[in-house]
Scaffold this active site. Sequence first.
Site, PDB file in Angstrom:
ATOM      1  N   HIS A  14       0.880  -1.180   0.000  1.00 49.72           N
ATOM      2  CA  HIS A  14       0.000   0.000   0.000  1.00 49.72           C
ATOM      3  C   HIS A  14       0.910   1.220   0.000  1.00 49.72           C
ATOM      4  O   HIS A  14       1.590   1.489   0.984  1.00 49.72           O
ATOM      5  CB  HIS A  14      -0.911  -0.005   1.220  1.00 49.72           C
ATOM      6  CG  HIS A  14      -1.758   1.236   1.305  1.00 49.72           C
ATOM      7  ND1 HIS A  14      -2.529   1.674   0.258  1.00 49.72           N
ATOM      8  CD2 HIS A  14      -1.945   2.142   2.298  1.00 49.72           C
ATOM      9  CE1 HIS A  14      -3.149   2.791   0.589  1.00 49.72           C
ATOM     10  NE2 HIS A  14      -2.809   3.094   1.831  1.00 49.72           N
ATOM     11  N   ASP A 126      -7.537   1.727   1.881  1.00 42.88           N
ATOM     12  CA  ASP A 126      -7.491   2.505   3.118  1.00 42.88           C
ATOM     13  C   ASP A 126      -8.244   3.815   2.981  1.00 42.88           C
ATOM     14  O   ASP A 126      -7.972   4.768   3.698  1.00 42.88           O
ATOM     15  CB  ASP A 126      -6.033   2.778   3.515  1.00 42.88           C
ATOM     16  CG  ASP A 126      -5.912   3.225   4.963  1.00 42.88           C
ATOM     17  OD1 ASP A 126      -6.853   2.997   5.739  1.00 42.88           O
ATOM     18  OD2 ASP A 126      -4.869   3.821   5.310  1.00 42.88           O
TER      19      ASP A 126
END
Length: 916
Positions: A14, A126
Amino acid sequence: MEQRRTAHIISHTHWDREWYLPYEKHHVRLVELVDALLDKLDQDPDFKSFCFDGQTIILEDYLQVRPGQRERLTKYIQEGRIMIGPWYILQDAFLTSGEANVRNMQVGHEDSKRFGEPAKIGYFPDTFGLVGQTPQLMQQSGITNAFFGRGVKPTGFNNTVSDGGYESSFSELMWEGPDGSKVLGILFANWYSNGNEVPTDKEEAKKFWDRKLADAEKYASTRELLFMNGCDHQPIQLDVPEAIRVAKELYPDTEFIHSNFIDYLAAVEGAMERELSSVRGELRSQRTDGWGTLVNTASARVYLKQMNQTGQMLLEKVAEPLATFADLLGRPYPHDLLTYAWKTLMQNHPHDSICGCSVDEVHREMVTRFDKSRHVAESIVDTSVRTIADAVDTTGFEAYGEEPLPLVVFNTTGWSRTGVVSVELEVAKIYEREGIRAREMTERMKAVSLAGRVLVDTEGNAIPCTVEDLGVVFGYDLPNDKFRQPFLTRKVRLTFQAEGIPALGLHTYAWVLRSEEASQLSSLVTGDRSMANHLLQVEIAEDGSYTLTDKRTGRVYTDLGIYESTGDIGNEYMYKQPEGEQALTTKGLPAQVRVLEDSAYRASFEIVHEWEIPASAEELLGTEQRELVGWSVRKAQRSNKMVPFTIRTVLTLDRNGRGVQIETSYNNQAQDHRLRALFPTDVTASTHDVDSMFEIVKRSIEPAPEWTNPSNTQHQQAFVDVSEAGAGLTVANFGLNEYEVLRDGRNTIAVTLLRSVGELGDWGYFPTPEAQCIGEHTVRMEVIPHDGDGIESGAYAEAYQFQVPWTACQTGVHAGRVSAVCTPFRWESRAAAFSSLKMSPETGDMMLRWYNMSAQPVDMVLNATIQTEQLYKTTILEQSAEPFASEATEGVTLPLGPCEIVTIGVKPVRVGVNYE
């Protein structure tokens, strides 16, 4: 026989481009990561695939440093071993506009196709909550799924889902948008790092997989289990193939595969037997304790949100439509420049960037990017308006006075518009090339007379205006075929009310020599502290609050515009008021009130509060921050030391204004606090409406029983509205993305103007002194009363227009093929909110987009005043076509489904096109 379980291990990272480190420090680590990945793919065929976090900007960032690696990257992307797209960046959902999200998807697809194909994965690992229109946006992008980590009960880094949860029984669910679009939702129930750092040691692997397999099975609806092998800025686990071999030996009843999202989805869909929970609308973790939703990032570093709103509006509501008009007149649409401006702007849209929750260096660089994008957009606007204005037929003004100085006013919103416009005119100029000495040039310009002129419209009617002499001004031209051309000019600024400018259209005026003067209009100022037009009346109290009367409904709104100050011992992510603290307000604080403007077209009052507020939190807060005391249990209070806090408010009422405009300025020298403006509605309602991405969302005023956070702040884009039958109050804002409807018995709308904090928060101690936002600030709002229906009354249209600046420019007297009052399109439908007009880079067709603000189906009648070859319906990717009309000159009826986002492609007739 029970199906054998499968562990899908997906390698990824990420990649926050910037966060707790500045961009370039993360950038260096990214280059190292991709270098290692390419070497691993070269060396080990058992390392099957890697996900580039759903964003193509990773490729752009890497190749900026390693341009020679493009061929290797392309090879593995085309082989399916590196998964890219579909986005350009992973954006925050609530703080970026609908059109910014569409451009993000468009650019991500375009960039992906330069290497291979985009992954059709709705990837939101996220994102701080998700908007309700996400399923429709995914479906229109050819994506039938959404992977996400937040928004379903509950949220957080230890994200777990209660078996009896409000929203989903499993980590798989069906997610339905307000229009009825559905996608398969995959919740990262154990977070997007639940398969991180898989051990290769047998003993450690046994402990790891015993726990991880049980965790995944607790929530999965099938035997297809997802394990995300990576985390934030996580270096690649290069020995995943060996870890998989160890796991296979330990668990012969389980199939372990180095998987990817496409294969995982196919396996889940093939194994689906249980009925999934259905979730509808936006995912904001509504059924939680309210402490982990990260909503207060909407008010961290408000100046960034204001700059973002300026950038978005300038591109999507000004530069693109004007460049489209100019293209029809022969100036090629600047596709590449607009893409560059959008990319530069979108580089500020990741959640740790636009949310204002990074270290100070990150946000300093964001300011530069905002400026860069804006400068490109302004350049496009300047060239476009000149192209259009030069094509307008202004010869008619010669009949209405001598020496006409024409000017063109553009309305680039989707509704007919009336409002106050300012434009600068060059009355005379002398070029340096004429060889006249500078002193003489100056004296000649000073001698130019400004007397005897009047502003007229296309019918020759005199328009009341204010003339401000700007004196002698230096300027220069930058011709395409010559060196720069400096000059001196005598300039004036005209300010007047432009009335009834058509949607996406223009109206031409001229300042002419004529003895007649404009007729005098009655003053809007009705007293020492009051003003009124035919719709509204405003009375200002001694403490600077004001009463607003809606003359149409008779409804009176009192105590508007009181300011509230509270302490904030939280961080960039979370607001936390000190325990037991009583809010300070300006209620009862005497204010200085004076008339600031009294003209034919508007009235303004200045309200000044000489206030004092605590200088900061007490020293205990610094100790708690350094010792990593959680913000929710901190004990610090506000300091006893006070500092001056002067607030200057300007209330403005236009002659035909539907609302009262508010400009609030202050020099913040205090730390650790929050400032809000309060607007009591006294409306009886249990829900309220708020502008979100392509949608007017209805939200509950009372939070769920699980909600324990004293604050119930939420996200907004253009406005929030509280209504009942017969009355309602809409508060529009510009770049103020946080509000709360208070449970105070008056349903007060509280808009956050400033939040000052001193640390990043999250997983460590990262001081952010610049997040205290010390210095000068100016914010803008508009209060719009209505009859209880924000759509039919036009209140929401007014709130949307509040976002968009007027555009105006001077031109000469000349013939042209553009009428002095015109628009290329007209449409009828109160519920259809105009979103964008641009040109397709692939077809060169015009692309118009609207969305239905209503949850009911409506019809929109579209008329084109330019010649068209064909009209067709397409998607947000603008890549498909469903033709439905050869032309729209006599009107075409377009049915809009509930909350539908509709994009219409128009093939214009370019030869001899005229604006009428």
